[in-house]
Design a protein around this motif. Structure first.
Motif, PDB file in Angstrom:
ATOM      1  N   ASP A   1       6.592 -15.412  -8.254  1.00 29.75           N
ATOM      2  CA  ASP A   1       5.258 -16.005  -8.252  1.00 29.75           C
ATOM      3  C   ASP A   1       4.478 -15.714  -6.966  1.00 29.75           C
ATOM      4  OD1 ASP A   1       6.791 -17.552  -6.597  1.00 29.75           O
ATOM      5  OD2 ASP A   1       6.237 -19.466  -7.493  1.00 29.75           O
ATOM      6  N   SER A   2       4.946 -14.752  -6.175  1.00 30.13           N
ATOM      7  CA  SER A   2       4.207 -14.329  -4.988  1.00 30.13           C
ATOM      8  C   SER A   2       4.143 -12.799  -4.973  1.00 30.13           C
ATOM      9  CB  SER A   2       4.881 -14.851  -3.715  1.00 30.13           C
ATOM     10  OG  SER A   2       6.183 -14.328  -3.598  1.00 30.13           O
ATOM     11  N   VAL A   3       3.258 -12.277  -4.158  1.00 31.94           N
ATOM     12  CA  VAL A   3       3.089 -10.824  -4.082  1.00 31.94           C
ATOM     13  C   VAL A   3       4.359 -10.213  -3.490  1.00 31.94           C
ATOM     14  CG1 VAL A   3       1.699  -8.958  -3.110  1.00 31.94           C
ATOM     15  CG2 VAL A   3       0.598 -11.078  -3.839  1.00 31.94           C
ATOM     16  N   SER A   4       4.885  -9.215  -4.167  1.00 28.20           N
ATOM     17  CA  SER A   4       6.154  -8.600  -3.757  1.00 28.20           C
ATOM     18  C   SER A   4       5.957  -7.600  -2.614  1.00 28.20           C
ATOM     19  CB  SER A   4       6.809  -7.886  -4.944  1.00 28.20           C
ATOM     20  OG  SER A   4       6.073  -6.724  -5.278  1.00 28.20           O
ATOM     21  N   GLU A   5       7.053  -7.288  -1.975  1.00 27.93           N
ATOM     22  CA  GLU A   5       7.051  -6.287  -0.907  1.00 27.93           C
ATOM     23  C   GLU A   5       6.616  -4.925  -1.461  1.00 27.93           C
ATOM     24  OE1 GLU A   5       7.127  -5.111   2.891  1.00 27.93           O
ATOM     25  OE2 GLU A   5       7.642  -7.141   2.281  1.00 27.93           O
ATOM     26  N   ASP A   6       7.038  -4.594  -2.670  1.00 26.62           N
ATOM     27  CA  ASP A   6       6.632  -3.329  -3.293  1.00 26.62           C
ATOM     28  C   ASP A   6       5.106  -3.262  -3.466  1.00 26.62           C
ATOM     29  OD1 ASP A   6       9.271  -2.568  -3.407  1.00 26.62           O
ATOM     30  OD2 ASP A   6       9.438  -2.697  -5.586  1.00 26.62           O
ATOM     31  N   SER A   7       4.505  -4.353  -3.918  1.00 29.66           N
ATOM     32  CA  SER A   7       3.049  -4.380  -4.099  1.00 29.66           C
ATOM     33  C   SER A   7       2.329  -4.230  -2.766  1.00 29.66           C
ATOM     34  CB  SER A   7       2.613  -5.682  -4.780  1.00 29.66           C
ATOM     35  OG  SER A   7       3.089  -5.724  -6.104  1.00 29.66           O
ATOM     36  N   LEU A   8       2.850  -4.870  -1.737  1.00 24.90           N
ATOM     37  CA  LEU A   8       2.239  -4.752  -0.405  1.00 24.90           C
ATOM     38  C   LEU A   8       2.399  -3.338   0.156  1.00 24.90           C
ATOM     39  CD1 LEU A   8       3.273  -8.189   1.130  1.00 24.90           C
ATOM     40  CD2 LEU A   8       1.023  -7.518   0.239  1.00 24.90           C
ATOM     41  N   THR A   9       3.528  -2.699  -0.137  1.00 30.30           N
ATOM     42  CA  THR A   9       3.734  -1.309   0.287  1.00 30.30           C
ATOM     43  C   THR A   9       2.719  -0.399  -0.388  1.00 30.30           C
ATOM     44  OG1 THR A   9       6.091  -1.667   0.670  1.00 30.30           O
ATOM     45  CG2 THR A   9       5.386   0.606   0.305  1.00 30.30           C
ATOM     46  N   ILE A  10       2.513  -0.607  -1.686  1.00 28.02           N
ATOM     47  CA  ILE A  10       1.534   0.190  -2.423  1.00 28.02           C
ATOM     48  C   ILE A  10       0.132  -0.074  -1.881  1.00 28.02           C
ATOM     49  CG2 ILE A  10       0.418   0.479  -4.679  1.00 28.02           C
ATOM     50  CD1 ILE A  10       3.265   0.094  -5.891  1.00 28.02           C
ATOM     51  N   GLU A  11      -0.199  -1.328  -1.624  1.00 28.93           N
ATOM     52  CA  GLU A  11      -1.514  -1.673  -1.075  1.00 28.93           C
ATOM     53  C   GLU A  11      -1.759  -0.944   0.251  1.00 28.93           C
ATOM     54  OE1 GLU A  11      -3.976  -5.735  -0.302  1.00 28.93           O
ATOM     55  OE2 GLU A  11      -1.986  -5.640   0.597  1.00 28.93           O
ATOM     56  N   ASP A  12      -0.792  -0.990   1.133  1.00 31.58           N
ATOM     57  CA  ASP A  12      -0.920  -0.340   2.436  1.00 31.58           C
ATOM     58  C   ASP A  12      -1.063   1.178   2.278  1.00 31.58           C
ATOM     59  OD1 ASP A  12      -0.899  -0.453   5.349  1.00 31.58           O
ATOM     60  OD2 ASP A  12       1.077   0.516   5.194  1.00 31.58           O
ATOM     61  N   SER A  13      -0.273   1.746   1.403  1.00 33.72           N
ATOM     62  CA  SER A  13      -0.320   3.186   1.180  1.00 33.72           C
ATOM     63  C   SER A  13      -1.644   3.614   0.554  1.00 33.72           C
ATOM     64  CB  SER A  13       0.855   3.613   0.304  1.00 33.72           C
ATOM     65  OG  SER A  13       0.888   5.000   0.162  1.00 33.72           O
ATOM     66  N   VAL A  14      -2.151   2.856  -0.394  1.00 31.78           N
ATOM     67  CA  VAL A  14      -3.445   3.164  -1.016  1.00 31.78           C
ATOM     68  C   VAL A  14      -4.548   3.117   0.044  1.00 31.78           C
ATOM     69  CG1 VAL A  14      -5.203   2.254  -2.607  1.00 31.78           C
ATOM     70  CG2 VAL A  14      -2.842   2.485  -3.376  1.00 31.78           C
ATOM     71  N   LEU A  15      -4.527   2.104   0.885  1.00 31.95           N
ATOM     72  CA  LEU A  15      -5.509   1.976   1.960  1.00 31.95           C
ATOM     73  C   LEU A  15      -5.477   3.209   2.862  1.00 31.95           C
ATOM     74  CD1 LEU A  15      -7.399  -0.358   3.300  1.00 31.95           C
ATOM     75  CD2 LEU A  15      -5.542  -0.495   4.921  1.00 31.95           C
ATOM     76  N   ASN A  16      -4.300   3.605   3.289  1.00 32.36           N
ATOM     77  CA  ASN A  16      -4.160   4.765   4.175  1.00 32.36           C
ATOM     78  C   ASN A  16      -4.567   6.067   3.485  1.00 32.36           C
ATOM     79  OD1 ASN A  16      -3.239   3.213   6.326  1.00 32.36           O
ATOM     80  ND2 ASN A  16      -1.110   3.389   5.690  1.00 32.36           N
ATOM     81  N   ASN A  17      -4.171   6.229   2.220  1.00 27.79           N
ATOM     82  CA  ASN A  17      -4.503   7.461   1.501  1.00 27.79           C
ATOM     83  C   ASN A  17      -6.004   7.599   1.262  1.00 27.79           C
ATOM     84  OD1 ASN A  17      -1.930   8.729   1.178  1.00 27.79           O
ATOM     85  ND2 ASN A  17      -1.412   7.193  -0.344  1.00 27.79           N
ATOM     86  N   PHE A  18      -6.687   6.505   0.918  1.00 24.08           N
ATOM     87  CA  PHE A  18      -8.140   6.572   0.756  1.00 24.08           C
ATOM     88  C   PHE A  18      -8.801   6.951   2.081  1.00 24.08           C
ATOM     89  CE2 PHE A  18      -8.273   3.788  -3.177  1.00 24.08           C
ATOM     90  CZ  PHE A  18      -8.813   4.777  -3.980  1.00 24.08           C
ATOM     91  N   PHE A  19      -8.313   6.370   3.161  1.00 24.73           N
ATOM     92  CA  PHE A  19      -8.857   6.684   4.479  1.00 24.73           C
ATOM     93  C   PHE A  19      -8.688   8.174   4.779  1.00 24.73           C
ATOM     94  CE2 PHE A  19      -8.559   6.998   9.126  1.00 24.73           C
ATOM     95  CZ  PHE A  19      -9.802   6.474   9.466  1.00 24.73           C
ATOM     96  N   GLU A  20      -7.510   8.719   4.456  1.00 25.71           N
ATOM     97  CA  GLU A  20      -7.265  10.145   4.689  1.00 25.71           C
ATOM     98  C   GLU A  20      -8.140  11.030   3.798  1.00 25.71           C
ATOM     99  OE1 GLU A  20      -3.064  10.907   4.456  1.00 25.71           O
ATOM    100  OE2 GLU A  20      -2.650   9.505   6.098  1.00 25.71           O
ATOM    101  N   TYR A  21      -8.558  10.515   2.653  1.00 28.21           N
ATOM    102  CA  TYR A  21      -9.462  11.259   1.777  1.00 28.21           C
ATOM    103  C   TYR A  21     -10.905  11.190   2.276  1.00 28.21           C
ATOM    104  CZ  TYR A  21      -6.542  12.669  -2.187  1.00 28.21           C
ATOM    105  OH  TYR A  21      -5.640  13.301  -3.006  1.00 28.21           O
ATOM    106  N   GLY A  22     -11.166  10.432   3.343  1.00 27.97           N
ATOM    107  CA  GLY A  22     -12.493  10.378   3.940  1.00 27.97           C
ATOM    108  C   GLY A  22     -13.345   9.203   3.514  1.00 27.97           C
TER     109      GLY A  22
END
Length: 183
Positions: free
Chosen positions: A52-73
């Protein structure tokens, strides 16, 4: 005469002044180009009946998506990751996220839904990610640009960066949809 009004005894004095002006102009042009980058706001919504809480896997994906979008400009912001148990809750979270994106002057809002399940093959305490849905909305117009799914996701727990690869694939798909919309 040098721009400063004194006569240069050496040619390097005038050259240094011109170099300084050219450098300042280059920095201003580069800064101006950054002002035209698209701003994206995204939200992670987790569907997992086992916790019933946000998992470590979801937070890893969130962080990675944030970084990848940033790298895409892109200029990137995100709403807090959340757990949802229903379509109605997804819609409520969507409205909150889109409102945050509008108030933050974002160009696009992306809701990313992560679907997890526990199967007989699940080898860790975490449920396995099996599907990702995402929707993209142009914030100013409210027009939905894309509504897509990535299915049959294979997570290899033996490889640490597997979730990062899944995130990179997700960002590539979203970028394709954004590029198609702009064209």
């Amino acid at each position: 005469m040098c721009p400063a009004g004194a006569h240069c005894a050496k040619k390097t004095g005038c050259f240094m002044g011109k170099l300084k002006k050219i450098s300042i102009l280059a920095v201003l042009l580069f800064s101006g180009a950054l002002c035209f980058a698209n701003q994206i706001s995204f939200q992670i919504v987790q569907h997992d009946a086992t916790i019933d809480s946000v998992s470590e896997d979801s937070l890893t994906i969130e962080d990675s998506v944030l970084n990848n979008f940033f790298e895409y400009g892109y200029i990137v912001t995100n709403s807090d990751a959340a757990v949802s148990e229903s379509e109605a809750q997804d819609e409520q979270l969507y409205k909150i996220g889109q409102g945050d994106a509008f108030n933050g002057f974002s160009d696009y809002f992306i809701q990313i839904k992560l679907f997890y399940e526990r199967t007989e093959q699940t080898i860790t305490k975490n449920a396995d990610l099996y599907k990702i849905d995402f929707s993209i909305t142009a914030v100013k117009s409210g027009k939905k640009i894309a509504d897509k799914s990535l299915e049959d996701i294979k997570i290899d727990r033996a490889k640490k960066n597997n979730l990062n690869k899944v995130s990179l694939d997700l960002v590539k798909e979203i970028s394709k949809a954004l590029s198609a919309y702009k064209a």
